[in-house]
Design a protein around this motif. Structure first.
Motif, PDB file in Angstrom:
ATOM      1  N   GLN A 154      -7.200  10.420   1.027  1.00  0.00           N
ATOM      2  CA  GLN A 154      -8.338   9.762   0.562  1.00  0.00           C
ATOM      3  C   GLN A 154      -9.377  10.687   0.141  1.00  0.00           C
ATOM      4  O   GLN A 154      -9.881  10.277  -0.887  1.00  0.00           O
ATOM      5  CB  GLN A 154      -8.970   8.674   1.316  1.00  0.00           C
ATOM      6  N   ASP A 162      -8.495   3.575  -2.775  1.00  0.00           N
ATOM      7  CA  ASP A 162      -8.217   2.391  -2.536  1.00  0.00           C
ATOM      8  C   ASP A 162      -6.804   2.134  -2.156  1.00  0.00           C
ATOM      9  O   ASP A 162      -6.252   1.401  -1.498  1.00  0.00           O
ATOM     10  CB  ASP A 162      -8.746   1.391  -3.621  1.00  0.00           C
ATOM     11  N   ARG A 163      -5.949   2.610  -3.260  1.00  0.00           N
ATOM     12  CA  ARG A 163      -4.530   2.450  -3.257  1.00  0.00           C
ATOM     13  C   ARG A 163      -3.837   3.040  -1.876  1.00  0.00           C
ATOM     14  O   ARG A 163      -3.127   2.296  -1.154  1.00  0.00           O
ATOM     15  CB  ARG A 163      -3.829   3.077  -4.355  1.00  0.00           C
ATOM     16  N   ALA A 165      -5.672   3.350   0.968  1.00  0.00           N
ATOM     17  CA  ALA A 165      -5.881   2.479   2.061  1.00  0.00           C
ATOM     18  C   ALA A 165      -4.915   1.146   2.281  1.00  0.00           C
ATOM     19  O   ALA A 165      -4.692   0.883   3.307  1.00  0.00           O
ATOM     20  CB  ALA A 165      -7.401   1.976   1.770  1.00  0.00           C
ATOM     21  N   GLN A 166      -4.641   0.707   0.871  1.00  0.00           N
ATOM     22  CA  GLN A 166      -3.795  -0.540   1.084  1.00  0.00           C
ATOM     23  C   GLN A 166      -2.246  -0.115   1.813  1.00  0.00           C
ATOM     24  O   GLN A 166      -1.799  -0.844   2.541  1.00  0.00           O
ATOM     25  CB  GLN A 166      -3.757  -1.094  -0.240  1.00  0.00           C
TER      26      GLN A 166
END
Length: 293
Positions: A154, A162-163, A165-166
């Motif tokens: 990240q 964000d991707r 993290a998901q």
């Protein structure tokens, strides 16, 4: 040239990256297959995961050439396992800004081992000693390694943070579900001893409360008469009824073990990519086989 690993469904396929993909997507170079799988799950098709080790080589002891080192040094993220895995990384200058040791901060969970010296095929002799390095076989540690890798990716790939993290949350859930399943399976193996052909299961044994006694056999080779004798002696000493193989053995070796009253389970530690399936599916199959014992 570095091999690129791409996740497609449950399969991990190796292919060569096109120049466009190398330009468009950040590159992650992992030192072993588990980290390759984790990086691919975290970044999805937004990253190029390039596994540098030759297909026939053991990534724990593989040594890159000068040209291979040059390619690795250019990666956006270089993912190390730590715990003494891939000693070449301690002798090569790697860019600090791009390098993450995924077990840094977990040193208190390392396992010290006794030395066992042997070779793989025509390779030089080497020893498994000092620190056990297959940390990911404790699936809770694997989840922590995933967290360390995700945080670093990240930082280096802010446009897809964000991707990542998901995907991190989903991957951690999968690994912790695998951990819970291993705990359940191990409960049925309490007070038993398992024999293993190779000393790589220390973290699995400790995490799930198993007693695993290891030999120093070469993966895929037919054991010698002396090795069969050593196995028989260890079986007599421990009363073990299960033999874990690091790689699928020859049919005659399976038959010999069966004649000795040993049930065989193939448990690839997955330092290198599996021929079929992926990290989760292979480990799930191993747990199924152990549960059937």
């Amino acid at each position: 040239m570095l091999r690129v690993l791409a996740i497609a469904g449950a399969l991990l396929a190796a292919h060569l990256a096109s120049p466009a993909s190398a330009q468009d997507r950040p590159v992650v170079v992992p030192v072993n297959y588990p980290l390759a799988y984790f990086a691919a799950r975290l970044g999805g098709d937004a990253v190029d995961v390039r596994y540098p080790v030759l297909e026939s080589a053991d990534p724990a002891f593989w040594e890159p050439s000068l040209s291979e080192i040059g390619g690795i040094q250019e990666a956006d993220v270089i993912a190390l396992n730590g715990a003494g895995f891939a000693q070449w990384t301690t002798r090569v200058s790697l860019p600090r800004s791009a390098t993450v040791d995924t077990t840094r901060g977990l040193e208190d969970r390392y396992i010290r081992t006794d030395a066992i010296t042997h070779s793989h095929g025509d390779g030089d002799e080497h020893s498994h000693d000092a620190i056990a390095s297959h940390t990911w076989l404790d699936f809770a540690i694997a989840a922590d390694q995933t967290d360390a890798l995700a945080v670093f990716m990240q930082r280096r790939m802010r446009n897809i943070a964000d991707r990542i993290a998901q995907n991190r949350a989903a991957l951690r859930d999968d690994l912790m579900a695998l951990d819970a399943r291993a705990q359940s399976v191990a409960a049925g193996l309490e007070n038993t001893t398992i024999l293993a052909t190779h000393p790589v299961y220390q973290y699995f044994a400790r995490a799930y409360g198993l007693t695993i006694e290891s030999l120093g056999w070469e993966a895929g080779a037919m054991p010698s008469a002396e090795q069969w004798d050593a196995l028989a002696a260890l079986q007599a000493e421990t009363g073990a009824e299960t033999l874990v193989w690091e790689a699928a053995p020859r049919d005659e070796a399976l038959a010999r073990a069966e004649d000795m009253g040993l049930r065989s389970v193939v448990f690839p530690p997955l330092a290198a990519p599996p021929r079929e399936g992926d990290f989760l599916s292979v480990m799930s199959d191993v747990l199924d086989a152990l549960e059937a014992q």
